[in-house]
Design an enzyme around this catalytic site. Sequence first.
Site, PDB file in Angstrom:
ATOM      1  N   GLY A 148      11.133  12.149  19.390  1.00 48.66           N
ATOM      2  CA  GLY A 148       9.801  12.301  18.796  1.00 48.66           C
ATOM      3  C   GLY A 148       9.881  11.867  17.342  1.00 48.66           C
ATOM      4  N   TRP A 197      10.401  13.736  14.695  1.00 46.03           N
ATOM      5  CA  TRP A 197      11.513  14.398  14.016  1.00 46.03           C
ATOM      6  C   TRP A 197      12.846  13.927  14.600  1.00 46.03           C
ATOM      7  CZ3 TRP A 197      13.614  15.630   9.977  1.00 46.03           C
ATOM      8  CH2 TRP A 197      14.412  16.748   9.727  1.00 46.03           C
ATOM      9  N   PHE A 213      13.036   9.851  26.320  1.00 45.67           N
ATOM     10  CA  PHE A 213      12.362  10.049  27.603  1.00 45.67           C
ATOM     11  C   PHE A 213      11.578   8.767  27.874  1.00 45.67           C
ATOM     12  CE2 PHE A 213       8.803  11.334  30.262  1.00 45.67           C
ATOM     13  CZ  PHE A 213       9.465  12.049  31.254  1.00 45.67           C
ATOM     14  N   LYS A 221      12.932  24.151  15.846  1.00 44.35           N
ATOM     15  CA  LYS A 221      12.451  25.326  15.114  1.00 44.35           C
ATOM     16  C   LYS A 221      11.947  26.370  16.091  1.00 44.35           C
ATOM     17  CE  LYS A 221      11.764  23.461  10.587  1.00 44.35           C
ATOM     18  NZ  LYS A 221      10.979  23.319   9.379  1.00 44.35           N
ATOM     19  N   LYS A 250       8.126  31.898   9.610  1.00 47.83           N
ATOM     20  CA  LYS A 250       7.254  31.342   8.560  1.00 47.83           C
ATOM     21  C   LYS A 250       5.862  31.013   9.093  1.00 47.83           C
ATOM     22  CE  LYS A 250       7.763  26.711   9.775  1.00 47.83           C
ATOM     23  NZ  LYS A 250       7.969  25.292   9.524  1.00 47.83           N
ATOM     24  N   ARG A 302      -0.254  22.903  10.205  1.00 46.78           N
ATOM     25  CA  ARG A 302      -1.358  23.200  11.109  1.00 46.78           C
ATOM     26  C   ARG A 302      -1.707  24.688  11.179  1.00 46.78           C
ATOM     27  NH1 ARG A 302       1.915  21.327  16.452  1.00 46.78           N
ATOM     28  NH2 ARG A 302       1.934  19.422  15.224  1.00 46.78           N
ATOM     29  N   GLN A 358       1.991  27.224  16.794  1.00 43.70           N
ATOM     30  CA  GLN A 358       3.139  28.091  17.037  1.00 43.70           C
ATOM     31  C   GLN A 358       2.953  29.469  16.413  1.00 43.70           C
ATOM     32  OE1 GLN A 358       6.655  25.596  15.973  1.00 43.70           O
ATOM     33  NE2 GLN A 358       7.054  25.932  18.147  1.00 43.70           N
TER      34      GLN A 358
END
Lengths: 392, 392
Positions: free
Chosen positions: A31, A33, A61, A155, A251, A316, A345
């Site tokens: 991706g 990152w 992928f 993360k 966080k 976000r 998240q």
Amino acid sequence: MSSSSVAKQRLGQLTRIMASRKHRVTVIGSGNWGSAISKIVAENTAAHPQLFEPEVHMWVFEEQYQLPSTHPRFDVSKHSTPQELTTLINTLNENVKYLPSIALPTNVIATPSLPDAVRDATILVFNVPHQFIHSICSQLNGQILPYARAVSCIKGVDVSADSISLFSETIGRKLGIYCGALSGANIANEVAAEKFSETTVAYDPPGDLTPLPEELPPVDHGVMKALFHRPYFHVRVVNDVAGVSLGGALKNIVAIASGFVDGLGWGDNAKAAVMRVGLMEMRKFGQQFFSSCRSETFTEESCGVADLITSCNGGRNHRCAMLSVKEGKKIEEIEERVLNGQKLQGTSTAREVNMFLKQRGLEKEYPLFTAVYLILRGEAKVEDLPKMIERE
Amino acid sequence: MSSSSVAKQRLGQLTRIMASRKHRVTVIGSGNWGSAISKIVAENTAAHPQLFEPEVHMWVFEEQYQLPSTHPRFDVSKHSTPQELTTLINTLNENVKYLPSIALPTNVIATPSLPDAVRDATILVFNVPHQFIHSICSQLNGQILPYARAVSCIKGVDVSADSISLFSETIGRKLGIYCGALSGANIANEVAAEKFSETTVAYDPPGDLTPLPEELPPVDHGVMKALFHRPYFHVRVVNDVAGVSLGGALKNIVAIASGFVDGLGWGDNAKAAVMRVGLMEMRKFGQQFFSSCRSETFTEESCGVADLITSCNGGRNHRCAMLSVKEGKKIEEIEERVLNGQKLQGTSTAREVNMFLKQRGLEKEYPLFTAVYLILRGEAKVEDLPKMIERE
């Protein structure tokens, strides 16, 4: 530096010089990152030929991708139909889908097969969405070297009412190897563009691991630094894997609180106060449930205070929480509208952490985490935050 | 809480109940921060009648002020000519010049005479621009109670090549009394508008002070909290006066660094990194030069990490540094244009701290502070910041 640590360092250097084999590094994930980390790692394997084989496999992928005709290297004879993403990455040296406009080093080799990507790899870097970890580990079983070492850049932590586990622990356990962690104030696109940032790598393998062959340089903090540190990406290596992993997860709860405060227009004092209180709860949580957690990981490292700062200034979770207060709507409504299918998240972490704390009768010891949960549930108002976190 | 600290707390409570006299509080200063603190203090003296006399004198440097005709309580029969500022404050319960639109409690009494303001005051709160401290202390000499206690809300420290001193120390020494400190993420206008914030009060008097008369409640951390804590202004009381004072001064150097980074458009990672490195240098400086400084004051308290966050997110040092990079101009040019005669504290602190460090051959141990100084001098480029702060 003390003379004994100088001696230790020299011994390490000598051992490396004498090592006849080099580490082979594979990044699992591609991706934005994963691609940015592949770029860093490949720059470093090229820069440290005494430690690493230059080629870095990046597992991708596989999918078909139609290169836009506006791409500067669009060639109608090759790109008029969708191509395999790995082919595009390897011919254009660019992850055109997930990290467009960033040149990848030519020693990054996009590899569609997981077994091919990890064959002979002595260092595995995991950088995939966390929901894929279990399936990827199952596919890797029996495919990797028994003495491979790993680092997880994922993360978050796996929280349920009964338990918390770190993704690095999951990876290590499923594969029977050791896995450290990398986390920090690391917005991927900024890192990819070589805008200055820092990160924290946690690496603290137990003594009873399957030993590395003697021909390989030992994998220690020095090797971790050599693998990840760049002039634009400063690395500090610590031992506290739990602290590094928790920082990146918790966080997000604090980022929601700071978004609430910004939504009310309460200003910079209030936001800094909420961030400070949140940081203290993050640390308390780590120290209460992970005996190895160190206070300094939260208050001094990039994975702690610095990552919290970036997440509360943008990101976000902060944005959706702010909009939900400004517009007087549920955060789920905002999430659906602005995140284009991606999920927050912070809301799930707030819920999971609350469930975990409630199970133990500890909600009151974490007033900010609890307040965020109750506000998200509509059971408390943002305006009550100061009162809810007021202490004797 | 341990049983011994419970016992101690009860003893304190009993002593207070038995005290027949109450503390008389005076705020010296009436700018926007002085007026905001007067509001808080007066709310608390009214709320804790067992500890404090309700009336709070606020010393005001007298001046003539013409109330604008747009003021909601403008009365042509009274306000058609300039009035004394103290008269306006006391009749309108508003500091119309320095903290307009904020209602002051009616128990704030603006007082133009310094001796009148401090007469019988047992607690003095200093909140004046630091350049006036010496002159005010000279005027106060012989006017105050020998057992008065003080708290300084003045940010910054007095640095020269030879020495560093805290303003609280200067006040204490000049007046022969003890002076603590108050500092935090406290933008005055937000506090005045009762937007939530936190602060840190440092109070750690030595044992050999002129004792308070027995009829007065002892001035301890509990009294400090009673005097400053509000539902919208949360107070933590600590012992580390040096740490609290240094945080408010040194953060301005870091705010300049963060402004540089924002000026280059380097993004959130870089800014968080610079803030983290800066926080570590702030702490190191405190611990190297003040033996009483505690690590936690910087990493955990509002006066440390939280104040740094607000200063690096906004504030004049950040803004001017950012504009200087964006426009390619010297910061002094920007300062002159945008600050309307006010001066940047960050540039002078960076210069003074550098002079102090250079004198001791310690510039290299503080790479970020040194980088900011060199960039301000035009002897280094912002682009070199990552390299300048890179460590082995």
